[in-house]
Design an enzyme around this catalytic site. Structure first.
Site, PDB file in Angstrom:
ATOM      1  N   TYR A 175      45.190  32.248  40.397  1.00  0.00           N
ATOM      2  CA  TYR A 175      44.663  31.570  39.202  1.00  0.00           C
ATOM      3  C   TYR A 175      45.216  30.153  39.065  1.00  0.00           C
ATOM      4  O   TYR A 175      44.577  29.287  38.497  1.00  0.00           O
ATOM      5  CB  TYR A 175      45.028  32.355  37.937  1.00  0.00           C
ATOM      6  CG  TYR A 175      44.026  33.394  37.502  1.00  0.00           C
ATOM      7  CD1 TYR A 175      43.538  34.351  38.384  1.00  0.00           C
ATOM      8  CD2 TYR A 175      43.565  33.431  36.187  1.00  0.00           C
ATOM      9  CE1 TYR A 175      42.641  35.308  37.979  1.00  0.00           C
ATOM     10  CE2 TYR A 175      42.665  34.388  35.768  1.00  0.00           C
ATOM     11  CZ  TYR A 175      42.207  35.323  36.665  1.00  0.00           C
ATOM     12  OH  TYR A 175      41.320  36.271  36.244  1.00  0.00           O
TER      13      TYR A 175
ATOM     14  N   ASP B  24      40.132  45.728  33.616  1.00  0.00           N
ATOM     15  CA  ASP B  24      38.751  46.003  33.164  1.00  0.00           C
ATOM     16  C   ASP B  24      38.337  47.405  33.594  1.00  0.00           C
ATOM     17  O   ASP B  24      37.743  48.167  32.827  1.00  0.00           O
ATOM     18  CB  ASP B  24      37.754  44.995  33.769  1.00  0.00           C
ATOM     19  CG  ASP B  24      37.484  43.807  32.857  1.00  0.00           C
ATOM     20  OD1 ASP B  24      38.420  43.411  32.131  1.00  0.00           O
ATOM     21  OD2 ASP B  24      36.356  43.276  32.871  1.00  0.00           O
TER      22      ASP B  24
ATOM     23  N   ASP C  45      42.487  48.063  46.911  1.00  0.00           N
ATOM     24  CA  ASP C  45      41.215  48.792  47.041  1.00  0.00           C
ATOM     25  C   ASP C  45      41.444  50.277  46.781  1.00  0.00           C
ATOM     26  O   ASP C  45      40.694  50.928  46.055  1.00  0.00           O
ATOM     27  CB  ASP C  45      40.561  48.541  48.412  1.00  0.00           C
ATOM     28  CG  ASP C  45      41.516  48.698  49.586  1.00  0.00           C
ATOM     29  OD1 ASP C  45      42.743  48.827  49.380  1.00  0.00           O
ATOM     30  OD2 ASP C  45      41.026  48.703  50.740  1.00  0.00           O
TER      31      ASP C  45
ATOM     32  N   LYS D  86      47.911  43.729  48.397  1.00  0.00           N
ATOM     33  CA  LYS D  86      47.036  43.801  49.567  1.00  0.00           C
ATOM     34  C   LYS D  86      47.891  43.361  50.751  1.00  0.00           C
ATOM     35  O   LYS D  86      47.589  42.398  51.468  1.00  0.00           O
ATOM     36  CB  LYS D  86      45.801  42.905  49.359  1.00  0.00           C
ATOM     37  CG  LYS D  86      44.696  43.081  50.397  1.00  0.00           C
ATOM     38  CD  LYS D  86      43.950  44.400  50.297  1.00  0.00           C
ATOM     39  CE  LYS D  86      42.994  44.545  51.473  1.00  0.00           C
ATOM     40  NZ  LYS D  86      42.356  45.865  51.542  1.00  0.00           N
TER      41      LYS D  86
ATOM     42  N   ASP E 134      43.632  41.411  36.546  1.00  0.00           N
ATOM     43  CA  ASP E 134      42.404  41.106  35.787  1.00  0.00           C
ATOM     44  C   ASP E 134      41.346  42.159  36.089  1.00  0.00           C
ATOM     45  O   ASP E 134      40.716  42.717  35.180  1.00  0.00           O
ATOM     46  CB  ASP E 134      41.912  39.708  36.196  1.00  0.00           C
ATOM     47  CG  ASP E 134      40.631  39.323  35.480  1.00  0.00           C
ATOM     48  OD1 ASP E 134      40.548  39.542  34.256  1.00  0.00           O
ATOM     49  OD2 ASP E 134      39.707  38.807  36.157  1.00  0.00           O
TER      50      ASP E 134
END
Ligand code: IPM
Ligand code: MG
Length: 362
Positions: free
Chosen positions: A141, A252, A224, A192, A248
């Site tokens: 970000y 959600d 994942d 990751k 983020d």
């Protein structure tokens, strides 16, 4: 001594849901003896329209002076054609970074009353209580260089940088381990590391910090797999700690386990527990101004503010109990309507109902 709270409604449904949360803050003053001073300011698209800037200096100064900040949401189609550096989202990102709010706590807690509002089977989500600890002021970000550039052959490319310094990982890992100590003492770090060096390093640092917390069980998942596990068997998780972008996305995802993204509050804290509090959902321009949005995530963000920044744990409990009470009474905004025999209510009716049950607790 009076505490000053900066109120930043922002865009879309922001003003509607923040209005209900402000009623709760006012009721806490009138009926519970809390001494607050509320000061409102512009952020996001509303600020762009009025001043040309997504984060005007007055707003930033107010937020810096405040004991805590309550934010609604920013963004909307009206401002999408602006340069990315001037969009409403920059107002929010600017607040996070200028205030040093590196630790974002996003609790995905399922109220038992909402077990049938989730799209997942009741037995998968019943009793769910996950805390997502999202790093908030670093990673892709904020990493540099970033931009859109033209190559020598005339083709254009977009680029961002995923970078984490050791100190940034250490401090967010500590937040996660400390939180786990108050809970079920389990931390799952999400990365990751099989592909991205920045998160291979993330994993190494989290392991090192974990050695200071032998009483907390540490595990690791690739992002994942973590997404898949969150849907398959979410109750395996206690605290999840992860990077800005993965957090983020996963928050959600986790919000839908609780019935609706309209239920998830968040706290963004600096090193001294000063914080900004906001629902994790966005500005929902499609339903803005219709008095149908769910104000509970924002009201629950007020509870987090009471707990973390104002150190009023009993009042935080009261607000959460008031929310639970209205759910028990069967009141539902349309995002959490589910299939049972419930009463559909508007944004303001939901706010009023919470006020009423809160006053009964005074
Ligand atoms: C969130 C939001 C923000 C983010 C946007 C509005 C910049 O999605 O708080 O999760 O990406 O952090
Ligand atoms: Mg988000």
């Amino acid at each position: 001594m009076s505490k000053m709270i900066a109120i930043l409604p922002g865009d879309g449904i922001g003003p509607e849901i923040v209005a209900e949360a402000v009623k709760v803050l006012n009721a806490l003053q009138q009926h519970f003896g809390l001494d607050l001073e509320l000061q409102e300011a512009l952020v996001g698209g509303a600020a762009i329209d009025a001043t040309g800037q997504p984060l005007p200096k007055e707003t930033l100064d107010l937020a810096k002076r405040a004991d805590a900040v309550l934010l609604g949401a920013v963004g909307g189609p009206k401002w999408e054609s602006l340069d990315i550096s001037m969009r409403p989202e920059k107002g929010l990102l600017g607040l996070r970074s200028e205030l040093g709010l590196f630790a974002n706590l996003r609790p995905a807690l399922l109220f038992p009353e909402l077990v049938d509002a989730s799209t997942l089977k009741p037995e998968v989500v019943a009793g769910l209580d996950i805390l997502i600890v999202r790093e908030l002021t670093g990673g892709i970000y904020f990493g540099k260089p970033r931009g859109i550039r033209t190559l020598e052959n005339g083709e254009k490319e977009g680029f961002n940088t995923l970078v984490y310094r050791e100190s940034e990982i250490v401090r967010i890992a500590r937040v996660a381990f400390e939180a786990a100590r108050q809970r079920q003492k389990r931390v799952c770090s999400v990365d990751k590391a099989n592909v991205l060096e920045a998160t291979e390093f993330w994993r190494q640092v989290v392991i090192k910090v974990g050695q200071e917390y032998p009483d907390v069980e540490l595990s690791h998942l690739y992002v994942d797999n973590a997404a898949m596990q969150l849907v398959r068997y979410p109750k395996q998780f206690d605290v999840m700690v992860t990077t800005n972008m993965f957090g983020d996305i996963l928050s959600d995802l986790a919000s839908m386990l609780t019935g609706s993204i309209g239920m998830l509050p968040s706290a963004s804290l600096d090193a001294n527990q000063k914080g900004m509090y906001e629902p994790i959902h966005g500005s929902a321009p499609d339903i803005a101004g219709q008095n149908v949005a769910n104000p509970l995530a924002t009201i629950l963000s007020v509870a987090m503010m009471l707990r973390y920044s104002l150190r009023e744990a009993a009042l935080a409990d009261a607000v959460e109990r008031a929310v639970q009470q209205v759910l028990r009474e069967g009141l539902r905004t349309r995002d959490i309507l589910g299939s049972g025999n419930y009463t559909l209510v508007s944004t303001s009716e939901m706010g009023e109902a919470v006020l009423k049950s809160l006053k009964q607790l005074a």
